[in-house]
Scaffold this motif. Structure first.
Motif, PDB file in Angstrom:
ATOM      1  N   LEU A  85      33.946  48.592  46.696  1.00  9.65           N
ATOM      2  CA  LEU A  85      32.877  47.879  47.411  1.00  9.65           C
ATOM      3  C   LEU A  85      33.315  46.510  47.912  1.00  9.65           C
ATOM      4  O   LEU A  85      32.580  45.523  47.800  1.00  9.65           O
ATOM      5  N   GLY A  86      34.541  46.466  48.449  1.00 16.17           N
ATOM      6  CA  GLY A  86      34.998  45.224  49.056  1.00 16.17           C
ATOM      7  C   GLY A  86      35.442  44.164  48.088  1.00 16.17           C
ATOM      8  O   GLY A  86      35.599  42.998  48.467  1.00 16.17           O
ATOM      9  N   GLY A  87      35.648  44.521  46.845  1.00 14.31           N
ATOM     10  CA  GLY A  87      36.098  43.552  45.857  1.00 14.31           C
ATOM     11  C   GLY A  87      37.553  43.165  46.065  1.00 14.31           C
ATOM     12  O   GLY A  87      38.229  43.644  46.968  1.00 14.31           O
ATOM     13  N   VAL A  88      38.043  42.287  45.210  1.00 17.15           N
ATOM     14  CA  VAL A  88      39.398  41.761  45.323  1.00 17.15           C
ATOM     15  C   VAL A  88      40.361  42.590  44.485  1.00 17.15           C
ATOM     16  O   VAL A  88      40.103  42.873  43.315  1.00 17.15           O
ATOM     17  N   GLN A  89      41.476  43.013  45.097  1.00 15.31           N
ATOM     18  CA  GLN A  89      42.513  43.713  44.349  1.00 15.31           C
ATOM     19  C   GLN A  89      43.388  42.703  43.614  1.00 15.31           C
ATOM     20  O   GLN A  89      43.712  41.640  44.148  1.00 15.31           O
ATOM     21  N   ILE A  90      43.769  43.043  42.408  1.00 15.16           N
ATOM     22  CA  ILE A  90      44.545  42.129  41.589  1.00 15.16           C
ATOM     23  C   ILE A  90      45.897  42.759  41.262  1.00 15.16           C
ATOM     24  O   ILE A  90      45.959  43.855  40.706  1.00 15.16           O
ATOM     25  N   THR A  91      46.984  42.084  41.632  1.00 20.02           N
ATOM     26  CA  THR A  91      48.320  42.514  41.232  1.00 20.02           C
ATOM     27  C   THR A  91      48.609  41.955  39.846  1.00 20.02           C
ATOM     28  O   THR A  91      48.584  40.729  39.639  1.00 20.02           O
ATOM     29  N   CYS A  92      48.868  42.844  38.897  1.00 18.51           N
ATOM     30  CA  CYS A  92      49.069  42.437  37.509  1.00 18.51           C
ATOM     31  C   CYS A  92      50.539  42.157  37.232  1.00 18.51           C
ATOM     32  O   CYS A  92      51.423  42.853  37.750  1.00 18.51           O
ATOM     33  N   ILE A  93      50.793  41.165  36.415  1.00 14.42           N
ATOM     34  CA  ILE A  93      52.140  40.733  36.084  1.00 14.42           C
ATOM     35  C   ILE A  93      52.447  41.085  34.630  1.00 14.42           C
ATOM     36  O   ILE A  93      51.671  40.750  33.729  1.00 14.42           O
ATOM     37  N   GLU A  94      53.590  41.734  34.412  1.00 14.63           N
ATOM     38  CA  GLU A  94      53.997  42.085  33.052  1.00 14.63           C
ATOM     39  C   GLU A  94      54.244  40.820  32.241  1.00 14.63           C
ATOM     40  O   GLU A  94      54.857  39.866  32.721  1.00 14.63           O
ATOM     41  N   GLY A  95      53.785  40.831  31.005  1.00 10.99           N
ATOM     42  CA  GLY A  95      53.942  39.685  30.143  1.00 10.99           C
ATOM     43  C   GLY A  95      52.824  38.667  30.277  1.00 10.99           C
ATOM     44  O   GLY A  95      52.653  37.808  29.404  1.00 10.99           O
ATOM     45  N   ARG A  96      52.087  38.764  31.382  1.00  9.19           N
ATOM     46  CA  ARG A  96      50.934  37.878  31.571  1.00  9.19           C
ATOM     47  C   ARG A  96      49.625  38.665  31.487  1.00  9.19           C
ATOM     48  O   ARG A  96      48.697  38.287  30.771  1.00  9.19           O
ATOM     49  N   ASP A  97      49.570  39.765  32.208  1.00  6.26           N
ATOM     50  CA  ASP A  97      48.353  40.583  32.251  1.00  6.26           C
ATOM     51  C   ASP A  97      48.446  41.842  31.400  1.00  6.26           C
ATOM     52  O   ASP A  97      47.424  42.423  31.053  1.00  6.26           O
ATOM     53  N   TYR A  98      49.650  42.284  31.111  1.00  5.67           N
ATOM     54  CA  TYR A  98      49.813  43.488  30.301  1.00  5.67           C
ATOM     55  C   TYR A  98      51.177  43.474  29.627  1.00  5.67           C
ATOM     56  O   TYR A  98      52.092  42.756  30.044  1.00  5.67           O
TER      57      TYR A  98
END
Length: 208
Positions: A85-98
């Motif tokens: 629904l037009g939301g923001v895509q988030i690029t995840c970073i290893e060690g920071r987000d997962y």
């Protein structure tokens, strides 16, 4: 649809059978045996570079469907939480987000504040978005010996009894074929045991 490479070569099959075989028949037997092994293990097995897929999220741990996962300078791992629904895509970073362990990506607490603009209202902290796009490389540059052994065994069965006969009688000569060679070679219990380390549970995957 991309044709996957065979999991063994005709020369390997000739060595296993200790005789010369027709190249076309050998290639066909190996292709059919490779397909059976891939269907049972639910794995591509051979190396695939930078494939993009979309996985269902919603949990803290995201399991990638193909093994082994290859991550290095030439094979980066890209993880993007997709928004609806037009939301923001988030690029995840290893060690920071997962965190990555084997084929599992474990979500950590997000560095951003979750909100409705991201496309998933009331999102729980530390949980993957409902859909996650993965670009990764996976598989083996060289097919493991135990997998190749199963493929060659199945191919040998197909070539030994290509017509699916239960018994062959010529004059006073009688020959009875093993049941697993009838109607196309199938995996035996021994084959399944050998392939068990490579078999994965079903995962819903949609190509990007």
């Amino acid at each position: 649809m991309t044709t996957l490479p065979p999991l063994a070569q005709v020369a390997d099959l000739e060595a296993a059978m200790q005789r010369t075989i027709d190249p076309m028949q050998g290639a066909l037997a190996i292709r059919r045996a490779s397909a059976r092994v891939r269907r049972y293990t639910r794995q591509t097995i051979t190396f695939v570079s930078q494939e993009t897929i979309i996985l269902p999220g919603g949990d803290r741990v995201l399991r990638l469907p193909d093994r082994p996962l290859i991550v290095d300078a030439n094979n980066p791992l890209t993880v993007v939480e997709l928004a609806d629904l037009g939301g923001v895509q988030i690029t995840c970073i290893e060690g920071r987000d997962y965190l990555r362990l084997g084929d599992e990506l474990t979500r950590g607490y997000p560095w951003y504040a979750p909100g409705r603009l991201m496309g998933w209202p009331r999102r729980n902290l530390g949980v993957w978005a409902p859909r996650v796009q993965i670009t990764n490389s996976h598989g083996y540059q060289d097919v493991p010996d135990d997998i190749e052994d199963v493929v060659l065994d199945l191919a040998t069965m197909n070539l030994t009894n290509p017509q699916g006969l239960r018994q062959e009688v010529i004059d006073d000569y009688s020959r009875t074929f093993a049941s697993e060679t009838i109607g196309g070679a199938v995996l035996t219990d021994a084959h399944k045991e050998a392939l068990a380390p490579y078999r994965v549970e079903l995962t819903s995957v949609r190509p990007s």
